[in-house]
Design a protein around this motif. Structure first.
Motif, PDB file in Angstrom:
ATOM      1  N   GLY A 117     -27.594 -36.211  40.171  1.00  9.50           N
ATOM      2  CA  GLY A 117     -27.345 -37.301  39.243  1.00  9.50           C
ATOM      3  C   GLY A 117     -28.534 -37.466  38.322  1.00  9.50           C
ATOM      4  O   GLY A 117     -29.685 -37.489  38.774  1.00  9.50           O
ATOM      5  N   LEU A 118     -28.282 -37.573  37.024  1.00  5.38           N
ATOM      6  CA  LEU A 118     -29.343 -37.755  36.031  1.00  5.38           C
ATOM      7  C   LEU A 118     -29.363 -39.213  35.592  1.00  5.38           C
ATOM      8  O   LEU A 118     -28.328 -39.771  35.218  1.00  5.38           O
ATOM      9  CB  LEU A 118     -29.096 -36.851  34.819  1.00  5.38           C
ATOM     10  N   THR A 119     -30.538 -39.831  35.656  1.00  7.35           N
ATOM     11  CA  THR A 119     -30.659 -41.231  35.254  1.00  7.35           C
ATOM     12  C   THR A 119     -32.071 -41.472  34.755  1.00  7.35           C
ATOM     13  O   THR A 119     -32.846 -40.532  34.527  1.00  7.35           O
ATOM     14  CB  THR A 119     -30.308 -42.174  36.424  1.00  7.35           C
ATOM     15  N   CYS A 120     -32.446 -42.746  34.566  1.00 11.16           N
ATOM     16  CA  CYS A 120     -33.796 -43.117  34.147  1.00 11.16           C
ATOM     17  C   CYS A 120     -34.649 -43.436  35.372  1.00 11.16           C
ATOM     18  O   CYS A 120     -34.160 -43.971  36.366  1.00 11.16           O
ATOM     19  CB  CYS A 120     -33.759 -44.338  33.224  1.00 11.16           C
ATOM     20  N   HIS A 121     -35.927 -43.142  35.265  1.00  6.67           N
ATOM     21  CA  HIS A 121     -36.844 -43.431  36.363  1.00  6.67           C
ATOM     22  C   HIS A 121     -36.917 -44.922  36.649  1.00  6.67           C
ATOM     23  O   HIS A 121     -36.987 -45.345  37.807  1.00  6.67           O
ATOM     24  CB  HIS A 121     -38.230 -42.877  36.035  1.00  6.67           C
ATOM     25  N   HIS A 122     -36.856 -45.753  35.600  1.00  4.16           N
ATOM     26  CA  HIS A 122     -36.961 -47.195  35.830  1.00  4.16           C
ATOM     27  C   HIS A 122     -35.730 -47.738  36.558  1.00  4.16           C
ATOM     28  O   HIS A 122     -35.763 -48.838  37.105  1.00  4.16           O
ATOM     29  CB  HIS A 122     -37.193 -47.955  34.515  1.00  4.16           C
TER      30      HIS A 122
END
Length: 215
Positions: A117-122
């Motif tokens: 899954g690709l997402t934002c670190h925050h």
């Protein structure tokens, strides 16, 4: 009707003060409006839920007349608490209860040809953090969380500790991140029998490129 940029900047603080009033749901600049009739005159337009119950407002702001426009607002979207199966991009994910973000997409890793899954670190947190979809269960200290909705743990992230990239937000600049990315393992989701798709939900239905044959 041309609106000077300096006027927009000058009205930012008064607009915030007006929107803080009970019943006011927005402030804008545009043609003066009275009784649904428009006049070729620039005015500060104050949008309210109920024109018969308007808080006390100034008659002018920065030399511009103030007009009241009845315009109730109904949210277009509500929090997405659907459990997506197959899992698609655009779905709500949580690292911890009440800390929701968005899954960008289901992707194929070049290193080992596994799905992630690709997402934002925050949104995801650091390496080893567990991410859930749609919501994270209660996690009292010392307890074992329910993994039914777990996707897996964060594999890696790229996000600087120092926030040094100016990002425009209204009339001010906030320090933002040049990179804010993370990938999440989907092994625990697979163990729960979930399937995966390269589609991305647009808020209504999943959309995808028909030419794509795989994630």
């Amino acid at each position: 009707m041309e609106i000077p940029e300096e006027l927009i900047t000058a009205l930012e603080v008064p607009a915030l003060e007006l929107t803080a009033l009970q019943g006011v749901n927005g402030v804008g600049l545009g043609m003066r409006e009275e009784n649904e009739e428009f006049f070729d005159e620039l005015a500060v337009r104050v949008y309210v839920d109920d024109a018969t119950d308007v808080p006390e407002l100034p008659t002018q702001v920065h030399g511009l007349p103030v007009c009241v426009v009845e315009f109730s607002i109904e949210p277009l979207f509500t929090p997405d608490t659907s459990r997506h199966d197959p899992l698609v991009g655009g779905a709500q994910i949580e690292q911890a209860p009440m800390a929701a973000g968005t899954l960008g997409a289901v992707v194929l890793r070049n290193d080992d040809n596994t799905l992630a899954g690709l997402t934002c670190h925050h949104v995801s947190g650091d390496t080893g953090s567990r991410v859930f979809q749609p919501t994270a269960p209660p996690m009292p200290i010392g307890s074992t969380p329910d993994l039914t909705d777990s996707l897996g743990q964060v594999i890696a992230f790229d996000s600087p500790v120092s926030q040094a990239i100016p990002t425009a937000a209204g009339g001010t600049l906030w320090l933002g991140r040049q990179v804010d990315a993370a990938i999440i393992a989907l092994d625990e989701a697979a163990q729960q029998g979930r399937s995966f798709s390269n589609e991305i939900a647009n808020g209504f239905v999943p959309v995808c490129d028909p030419s794509m044959t795989g994630p």
